[in-house]
Write an enzyme that holds these catalytic residues in place. Structure first.
Site, PDB file in Angstrom:
ATOM      1  N   LYS A 162       0.795  -1.231   0.000  1.00 59.26           N
ATOM      2  CA  LYS A 162       0.000   0.000   0.000  1.00 59.26           C
ATOM      3  C   LYS A 162       0.830   1.286   0.000  1.00 59.26           C
ATOM      4  CE  LYS A 162      -4.101  -1.864   2.283  1.00 59.26           C
ATOM      5  NZ  LYS A 162      -5.134  -1.600   3.293  1.00 59.26           N
TER       6      LYS A 162
ATOM      7  N   GLY B 156      -1.212   2.274  10.583  1.00 64.40           N
ATOM      8  CA  GLY B 156      -1.703   2.646   9.256  1.00 64.40           C
ATOM      9  C   GLY B 156      -3.224   2.713   9.208  1.00 64.40           C
TER      10      GLY B 156
ATOM     11  N   ASP C  87      -9.999   2.928   2.586  1.00 63.32           N
ATOM     12  CA  ASP C  87     -10.156   2.196   3.857  1.00 63.32           C
ATOM     13  C   ASP C  87     -10.844   3.058   4.927  1.00 63.32           C
ATOM     14  OD1 ASP C  87      -8.986  -0.215   3.024  1.00 63.32           O
ATOM     15  OD2 ASP C  87      -6.971   0.513   3.465  1.00 63.32           O
TER      16      ASP C  87
HETATM   17  P1  ATR Z   1      -2.009  -1.317  10.990  1.00 63.57           P
HETATM   18  O1  ATR Z   1      -1.614  -0.853   9.628  1.00 63.57           O
HETATM   19  O2  ATR Z   1      -2.847  -2.573  11.000  1.00 63.57           O
HETATM   20  O3  ATR Z   1      -2.607  -0.250  11.822  1.00 63.57           O
HETATM   21  P2  ATR Z   1       0.543  -1.064  12.355  1.00 63.57           P
HETATM   22  O4  ATR Z   1       0.882   0.180  11.598  1.00 63.57           O
HETATM   23  O5  ATR Z   1       1.602  -2.071  12.586  1.00 63.57           O
HETATM   24  O6  ATR Z   1      -0.645  -1.846  11.657  1.00 63.57           O
HETATM   25  O7  ATR Z   1      -0.093  -0.627  13.758  1.00 63.57           O
HETATM   26  C1  ATR Z   1      -0.497  -1.550  14.701  1.00 63.57           C
HETATM   27  C2  ATR Z   1      -1.225  -0.834  15.826  1.00 63.57           C
HETATM   28  O8  ATR Z   1      -1.684  -1.814  16.759  1.00 63.57           O
HETATM   29  C3  ATR Z   1      -0.344   0.103  16.614  1.00 63.57           C
HETATM   30  O9  ATR Z   1      -1.120   1.156  17.123  1.00 63.57           O
HETATM   31  C4  ATR Z   1       0.138  -0.805  17.744  1.00 63.57           C
HETATM   32  O10 ATR Z   1       0.573  -0.142  18.914  1.00 63.57           O
HETATM   33  P3  ATR Z   1       2.138   0.310  19.050  1.00 63.57           P
HETATM   34  O11 ATR Z   1       2.299   1.540  18.208  1.00 63.57           O
HETATM   35  O12 ATR Z   1       2.301   0.576  20.502  1.00 63.57           O
HETATM   36  O13 ATR Z   1       2.949  -0.855  18.570  1.00 63.57           O
HETATM   37  C5  ATR Z   1      -1.116  -1.553  18.039  1.00 63.57           C
HETATM   38  N1  ATR Z   1      -0.875  -2.812  18.735  1.00 63.57           N
HETATM   39  C6  ATR Z   1      -0.313  -3.934  18.234  1.00 63.57           C
HETATM   40  N2  ATR Z   1      -0.263  -4.899  19.165  1.00 63.57           N
HETATM   41  C7  ATR Z   1      -0.822  -4.374  20.303  1.00 63.57           C
HETATM   42  C8  ATR Z   1      -1.097  -4.879  21.602  1.00 63.57           C
HETATM   43  N3  ATR Z   1      -0.776  -6.142  21.930  1.00 63.57           N
HETATM   44  N4  ATR Z   1      -1.700  -4.065  22.471  1.00 63.57           N
HETATM   45  C9  ATR Z   1      -2.027  -2.808  22.147  1.00 63.57           C
HETATM   46  N5  ATR Z   1      -1.799  -2.254  20.929  1.00 63.57           N
HETATM   47  C10 ATR Z   1      -1.212  -3.038  20.014  1.00 63.57           C
END
Ligand code: ATR
Length: 292
Positions: free
Chosen positions: A81, A145, A117
């Site tokens: 993307k 994202g 999205d």
């Molecule tokens: P996406 O494009 O799906 O949003 P990403 O850019 O990797 O994927 O973002 C993942 C999000 O999920 C982030 O906000 C992440 O928090 P961090 O910035 O602190 O990593 C959040 N996230 C992932 N695992 C998590 C968990 N176990 N508990 C809380 N937040 C989580």
């Protein structure tokens, strides 16, 4: 616009059939082909939509193939993307701000990228719940994202404020900063949620915490929720996440993530064909495919 009358899955494919598809790696799990082919059939569009397993090193060639072969439109999914933006001609304002493209429209060889999205999510939220976003206080959980597109789309509906709460507070603050000209938007850590809890009207989980197979997990504590709060989750496997189950037990109205997937596809269909998307049929097809 070329239209066909047939009803079968491949009825009417001929030398005028217009091609569409999704580029991803992996891509075989994608429900976009069944959903968009159903939409084409339903609307009488002479189009076919397929899934293409495109490796990162082949993305440029694949995009050039859109022009060379005259595909009308393509969806782009993970992990392409962001990278795909290098290979297309124009990028819509929203997609540029979000920093990612999930839909390409080919207008006589000129490829324009959009991001449907976030706007798909908000259209699903409004159409499925009837909520008015203007004047509301919204808590967005997560700052990745997915959150970016959703914050952008929510901000366009004039909420009173948007708080972005993230496990890593700095990312929430950064995201809020990027969109500060769009409204009253602030980043907080999870420890800040209980302090604002009482004024929140809508919670939106944009993280994948709670997605199968981790169906027992909730991204945030829910003990501060009251029945007046609406709780929404972008996850649709399962259709009702742990967060939504807990919210429902408290008496909150809940909204699941399937609509976001349907409406991001509906916008793509509308950009490509200029026709209103047959949303109910699209949803029926996807729901049917999810049955065990
Ligand atoms: P996406 O494009 O799906 O949003 P990403 O850019 O990797 O994927 O973002 C993942 C999000 O999920 C982030 O906000 C992440 O928090 P961090 O910035 O602190 O990593 C959040 N996230 C992932 N695992 C998590 C968990 N176990 N508990 C809380 N937040 C989580």
């Amino acid at each position: 616009m070329e239209r066909v009358g047939g009803n079968g899955p491949l009825a009417g494919i001929d030398s005028r059939t217009v091609l569409y598809g999704v580029f991803g790696d992996p891509v075989r799990h994608s429900k976009s082909p069944i959903m968009l082919n159903r939409a084409f059939r339903e609307a009488g569009v002479n189009g076919v939509y397929a899934a293409f397993h495109v490796k990162p090193e082949e993305l440029g060639d694949a995009v050039r193939g859109i022009r060379a072969l005259g595909y009308r439109g393509v969806n782009v999914t993970l992990p392409h993307k962001v990278e795909v933006m290098k290979h297309i001609d124009e990028i819509d304002e929203g997609a540029r701000l979000i920093g990612a493209v999930n839909t390409i429209v080919n207008e006589n060889g000129v490829l324009t990228g959009y991001n449907t999205d976030g706007i798909g999510y908000v259209r699903s939220l409004i159409e499925e719940t009837g909520i008015t976003l203007a004047g509301r206080n919204i808590l967005v959980v997560g700052a990745g994202g997915a959150a970016r597109g959703i914050v952008y789309a929510l901000a366009k509906h004039n909420p009173r404020s948007i708080w972005i709460a993230n496990r890593t507070k700095e990312r929430a603050v950064e995201l809020a900063d990027d969109f500060k000209s769009y409204g009253d938007i602030a980043g907080i850590g999870f420890d800040g949620i209980s302090a604002i809890g009482r004024s929140v009207d809508l919670v939106v989980n944009t993280t994948l915490v709670g997605m199968a197979p981790n169906i027992g997990e909730s991204p945030i504590e829910t003990d501060w929720l009251t029945p007046e709060v609406m709780v929404s989750d972008i996850i649709y496997t399962p259709l009702k996440t742990e967060l939504l189950k807990r919210a429902e037990a408290i008496g909150c109205r809940v909204h699941g993530g399937l609509g976001m997937f349907i409406y991001q596809g509906a916008y793509a269909f509308e950009y490509w064909t200029g026709l209103p998307a047959p949303v109910a049929a699209m949803r029926e097809t996807v729901l049917h495919s999810m049955q065990p």
